[in-house]
Design a protein around this motif. Structure first.
Motif, PDB file in Angstrom:
ATOM      1  N   LEU A  97       3.111 -20.558  -0.590  1.00  0.00           N
ATOM      2  CA  LEU A  97       1.981 -19.190  -0.234  1.00  0.00           C
ATOM      3  C   LEU A  97       1.808 -17.827   0.043  1.00  0.00           C
ATOM      4  CD1 LEU A  97      -0.268 -21.682   2.404  1.00  0.00           C
ATOM      5  CD2 LEU A  97      -0.657 -21.566   0.126  1.00  0.00           C
ATOM      6  N   ILE A  98       3.134 -17.157   0.883  1.00  0.00           N
ATOM      7  CA  ILE A  98       3.215 -16.375   0.483  1.00  0.00           C
ATOM      8  C   ILE A  98       3.497 -15.232  -0.833  1.00  0.00           C
ATOM      9  CG2 ILE A  98       4.326 -14.107   1.414  1.00  0.00           C
ATOM     10  CD1 ILE A  98       4.349 -15.426   4.353  1.00  0.00           C
ATOM     11  N   ALA A  99       4.106 -15.741  -1.157  1.00  0.00           N
ATOM     12  CA  ALA A  99       4.712 -15.706  -2.733  1.00  0.00           C
ATOM     13  C   ALA A  99       4.321 -15.631  -3.786  1.00  0.00           C
ATOM     14  CB  ALA A  99       6.373 -16.200  -2.905  1.00  0.00           C
ATOM     15  N   SER A 100       2.997 -16.675  -3.511  1.00  0.00           N
ATOM     16  CA  SER A 100       2.747 -17.222  -4.972  1.00  0.00           C
ATOM     17  C   SER A 100       0.615 -16.932  -4.702  1.00  0.00           C
ATOM     18  CB  SER A 100       2.597 -19.154  -5.086  1.00  0.00           C
ATOM     19  OG  SER A 100       3.806 -19.167  -5.111  1.00  0.00           O
ATOM     20  N   VAL A 101       0.385 -16.696  -3.423  1.00  0.00           N
ATOM     21  CA  VAL A 101      -0.954 -16.116  -3.347  1.00  0.00           C
ATOM     22  C   VAL A 101      -0.510 -15.451  -2.656  1.00  0.00           C
ATOM     23  CG1 VAL A 101      -3.295 -17.317  -2.108  1.00  0.00           C
ATOM     24  CG2 VAL A 101      -1.520 -18.861  -3.005  1.00  0.00           C
ATOM     25  N   LEU A 102      -0.784 -15.203  -1.517  1.00  0.00           N
ATOM     26  CA  LEU A 102      -0.650 -13.490  -0.488  1.00  0.00           C
ATOM     27  C   LEU A 102      -0.382 -12.358  -1.422  1.00  0.00           C
ATOM     28  CD1 LEU A 102      -1.563 -12.561   1.791  1.00  0.00           C
ATOM     29  CD2 LEU A 102       0.415 -12.471   2.926  1.00  0.00           C
ATOM     30  N   ILE A 103       0.826 -12.810  -2.087  1.00  0.00           N
ATOM     31  CA  ILE A 103       1.902 -10.934  -2.791  1.00  0.00           C
ATOM     32  C   ILE A 103       0.695 -10.805  -4.407  1.00  0.00           C
ATOM     33  CG2 ILE A 103       3.677 -10.159  -4.224  1.00  0.00           C
ATOM     34  CD1 ILE A 103       5.472 -11.035  -1.874  1.00  0.00           C
ATOM     35  N   PRO A 104       0.548 -11.463  -4.942  1.00  0.00           N
ATOM     36  CA  PRO A 104      -0.157 -11.699  -6.135  1.00  0.00           C
ATOM     37  C   PRO A 104      -1.769 -10.775  -5.891  1.00  0.00           C
ATOM     38  CG  PRO A 104       0.992 -13.442  -6.550  1.00  0.00           C
ATOM     39  CD  PRO A 104       0.784 -13.487  -5.059  1.00  0.00           C
ATOM     40  N   ILE A 105      -1.975 -11.872  -4.865  1.00  0.00           N
ATOM     41  CA  ILE A 105      -3.837 -11.279  -4.600  1.00  0.00           C
ATOM     42  C   ILE A 105      -3.914  -9.879  -4.363  1.00  0.00           C
ATOM     43  CG2 ILE A 105      -5.976 -11.228  -2.745  1.00  0.00           C
ATOM     44  CD1 ILE A 105      -5.960 -14.304  -4.298  1.00  0.00           C
ATOM     45  N   SER A 106      -3.013  -9.982  -3.664  1.00  0.00           N
ATOM     46  CA  SER A 106      -2.973  -7.768  -2.246  1.00  0.00           C
ATOM     47  C   SER A 106      -2.708  -7.088  -3.428  1.00  0.00           C
ATOM     48  CB  SER A 106      -2.312  -8.333  -1.068  1.00  0.00           C
ATOM     49  OG  SER A 106      -1.131  -9.007  -1.236  1.00  0.00           O
ATOM     50  N   LYS A 107      -1.728  -7.628  -4.017  1.00  0.00           N
ATOM     51  CA  LYS A 107      -0.897  -6.635  -5.697  1.00  0.00           C
ATOM     52  C   LYS A 107      -2.292  -6.485  -6.880  1.00  0.00           C
ATOM     53  CE  LYS A 107       2.705  -6.455  -8.250  1.00  0.00           C
ATOM     54  NZ  LYS A 107       3.963  -6.984  -9.189  1.00  0.00           N
ATOM     55  N   PHE A 108      -3.013  -7.236  -6.764  1.00  0.00           N
ATOM     56  CA  PHE A 108      -4.260  -6.646  -7.599  1.00  0.00           C
ATOM     57  C   PHE A 108      -5.215  -6.304  -6.942  1.00  0.00           C
ATOM     58  CE2 PHE A 108      -3.824 -11.290  -9.680  1.00  0.00           C
ATOM     59  CZ  PHE A 108      -3.358 -10.675 -10.794  1.00  0.00           C
ATOM     60  N   MET A 109      -5.388  -6.285  -6.031  1.00  0.00           N
ATOM     61  CA  MET A 109      -6.122  -5.542  -4.886  1.00  0.00           C
ATOM     62  C   MET A 109      -5.515  -3.907  -4.855  1.00  0.00           C
ATOM     63  SD  MET A 109      -7.713  -7.334  -2.038  1.00  0.00           S
ATOM     64  CE  MET A 109      -6.991  -8.093  -1.395  1.00  0.00           C
ATOM     65  N   ALA A 110      -4.502  -3.647  -4.425  1.00  0.00           N
ATOM     66  CA  ALA A 110      -3.797  -2.582  -4.205  1.00  0.00           C
ATOM     67  C   ALA A 110      -3.768  -1.820  -5.316  1.00  0.00           C
ATOM     68  CB  ALA A 110      -2.603  -3.059  -4.129  1.00  0.00           C
ATOM     69  N   ILE A 111      -3.405  -2.395  -6.165  1.00  0.00           N
ATOM     70  CA  ILE A 111      -3.036  -1.693  -8.012  1.00  0.00           C
ATOM     71  C   ILE A 111      -4.544  -1.156  -8.518  1.00  0.00           C
ATOM     72  CG2 ILE A 111      -2.641  -1.372 -10.658  1.00  0.00           C
ATOM     73  CD1 ILE A 111      -0.343  -3.858 -10.005  1.00  0.00           C
ATOM     74  N   ALA A 112      -5.001  -1.706  -8.238  1.00  0.00           N
ATOM     75  CA  ALA A 112      -6.936  -1.307  -8.135  1.00  0.00           C
ATOM     76  C   ALA A 112      -7.013   0.139  -7.771  1.00  0.00           C
ATOM     77  CB  ALA A 112      -7.846  -2.580  -8.448  1.00  0.00           C
ATOM     78  N   TYR A 113      -6.301  -0.519  -6.320  1.00  0.00           N
ATOM     79  CA  TYR A 113      -6.996   0.468  -5.401  1.00  0.00           C
ATOM     80  C   TYR A 113      -6.582   2.074  -5.479  1.00  0.00           C
ATOM     81  CZ  TYR A 113      -6.441   3.393  -1.195  1.00  0.00           C
ATOM     82  OH  TYR A 113      -5.903   4.756  -0.253  1.00  0.00           O
ATOM     83  N   LEU A 114      -5.315   1.709  -6.243  1.00  0.00           N
ATOM     84  CA  LEU A 114      -4.398   2.967  -6.337  1.00  0.00           C
ATOM     85  C   LEU A 114      -5.290   3.387  -7.668  1.00  0.00           C
ATOM     86  CD1 LEU A 114      -0.749   2.099  -5.661  1.00  0.00           C
ATOM     87  CD2 LEU A 114      -1.627   3.567  -4.344  1.00  0.00           C
ATOM     88  N   CYS A 115      -5.550   2.805  -8.637  1.00  0.00           N
ATOM     89  CA  CYS A 115      -6.301   3.255  -9.882  1.00  0.00           C
ATOM     90  C   CYS A 115      -7.241   3.857  -9.446  1.00  0.00           C
ATOM     91  CB  CYS A 115      -6.104   2.591 -11.381  1.00  0.00           C
ATOM     92  SG  CYS A 115      -4.568   2.260 -11.887  1.00  0.00           S
TER      93      CYS A 115
END
Lengths: 208, 222
Positions: A97-115
């Motif tokens: 769950l962490i590798a396939s759900v939590l990491i991808p979703i938080s990654k999408f949010m974090a990249i959007a936030y940084l941009c």
């Protein structure tokens, strides 16, 4: 006390050497020299969007198709994790769950936030955002776990009629999603965080 | 801790900087801050004051250790590819798979792409990266002139770094085990233990590679 750009120089991101701003290629390592990737954010968002588009079917279609004597079972990513949890392997289910759900979703949010933060000249701590970027870059590759699991299982579990496992279409879209988001994170020029942050002075006194 | 070990000093004045782009200067690749490079003591590291990126690390005999680990990794990858990796049995039927079988397990249509990606990420990229590093460092460690195209080789090796996923695959094996426990009996083959060792070696190997030091010694050796 200055940046390479302010000193009229350009830094090589590949080998950290410094050159006159007009130079196009690094004499030490041959990499192309760019003081700031002005189109960096566009590249990041393009890969980001591609990753997000692939992530949707990755969650809707089955990742694994398990055929046994009596039944055929199709598991999506989340369904597969619950299946594992059902057998009492909570730790492993949590990893999936962490590798396939939590990491991808938080990654999408974090990249959007940084941009967004770079685009809007955010006053948030530059150091904090740099750290966030480093975390994203580090954890991104761990999402590939599920793809590797599918690869292992579908080559190994080929026991004629007793049991066999085949990869589902989601394994392709999920792998693509992970690769696209890794490319997205890598296209981000972190120097933009520092250029446009207003809190440079604070951090300097802190470091001095 | 990290800050205490800082050995790079800020550039004193802009005039000194503007003179020439000398190799004495070092700029943080992450935040562009400019420093006068000074090599830290053995075992120490130079850290960017602004964004805390590690700029230079020095370790005793890093070159020869990278070579030794590189050789070990090459042998282990080669062996792990061909020996059986995992064995399975259920209702009297058994199957065993080597890393090569695993990497080529997606046979139908577009899923072949996933297969190609798996081969790349867990076998080819780590292997190519290791060989490139050996190619670059070999002559330098033994005091010879750098090999032809050493710069491109080293740059490629550094570009490949995030795409080498040996340790991710190792965790994947653990998950795969849990998934089939009720379906069949799984056993580790010899290649599994080689692969476990390999993952550890790859991590140590990476820790020894200091990009700046290698560029510097490449330049000095020419």
């Amino acid at each position: 006390m200055t940046t390479a750009k302010e000193a009229g120089l350009v830094a090589c991101r590949s080998c950290a050497s410094v050159w006159p701003v007009a130079q196009e290629h690094c004499d030490r390592c041959g990499a192309r020299l760019v003081s700031r990737h002005e189109t960096s954010l566009q590249q990041v968002m393009a890969w980001w969007a591609a990753g997000l588009i692939c992530y949707i079917p990755a969650n809707m279609y089955p990742m694994l198709v398990t055929e046994t004597l009596t039944s055929t079972q199709r598991n999506t990513i989340v369904g597969g994790a619950f299946e594992i949890a059902h057998h009492g392997e909570y730790g492993i289910a949590a990893i999936v769950l962490i590798a396939s759900v939590l990491i991808p979703i938080s990654k999408f949010m974090a990249i959007a936030y940084l941009c967004l933060s770079v685009h809007r000249h955010s006053a948030q701590s530059a150091l904090g955002r740099q750290r966030l970027y480093e975390v994203i870059e580090f954890v991104g590759r761990w999402s590939m776990i599920d793809v590797f699991v599918v690869a292992i299982l579908s080559s190994l579990v080929q026991l004629s009629v007793v049991a066999s496992i085949h990869p589902g279409p989601a394994s392709l879209t999920f792998a693509l999603s992970v690769i696209f988001t890794m490319l997205s994170a890598r296209s981000f020029d972190t120097r933009l965080i520092w250029d446009r942050s207003d809190c440079n002075n604070n951090e300097l006194t802190e470091a001095a | 801790m990290a800050l205490a070990a800082t050995q790079v000093s800020d550039t004193k004045s802009e005039s000194a900087v503007a003179k020439t782009a000398s190799s004495e200067l070092i700029a943080c690749p992450n935040c562009d801050w400019l420093y006068q490079a000074r090599i830290p003591e053995e075992g120490g590291r130079a850290v960017c004051k602004r964004c805390h990126t590690v700029l230079i690390t020095t370790r005793q005999e890093a070159g020869i250790r990278i070579l030794a680990l590189g050789l070990a990794i090459t042998i282990l990858v080669a062996a792990a590819v061909f020996f059986p990796f995992l064995q399975i049995s259920a209702a009297g039927i058994g199957n065993r798979a080597s890393l090569l079988d695993i990497a080529t397990s997606f046979r139908s249509g577009a899923l072949v792409l996933v297969s190609a990606a798996t081969v790349m990420l867990i076998v080819l990229v780590p292997l190519v990266r290791t060989l490139l590093l050996c190619y670059v460092l070999g002559p330098i460690v033994f005091g010879r002139r750098p090999a032809p195209h050493a710069r491109i080789a080293f740059r490629t090796a550094q570009e490949l770094k995030p795409w080498a996923m040996t340790e991710v695959f190792a965790i994947g094996c653990a998950v795969a085990l849990a998934k089939v426990t009720d379906l069949a009996r799984l056993e580790f083959g010899p290649a599994f233990w080689m692969f476990a060792l390999l993952s550890v070696f790859v991590v140590i190997h990476d820790a020894y590679v200091c990009s700046w030091s290698i560029w510097k010694s490449l330049e000095d050796a020419e």
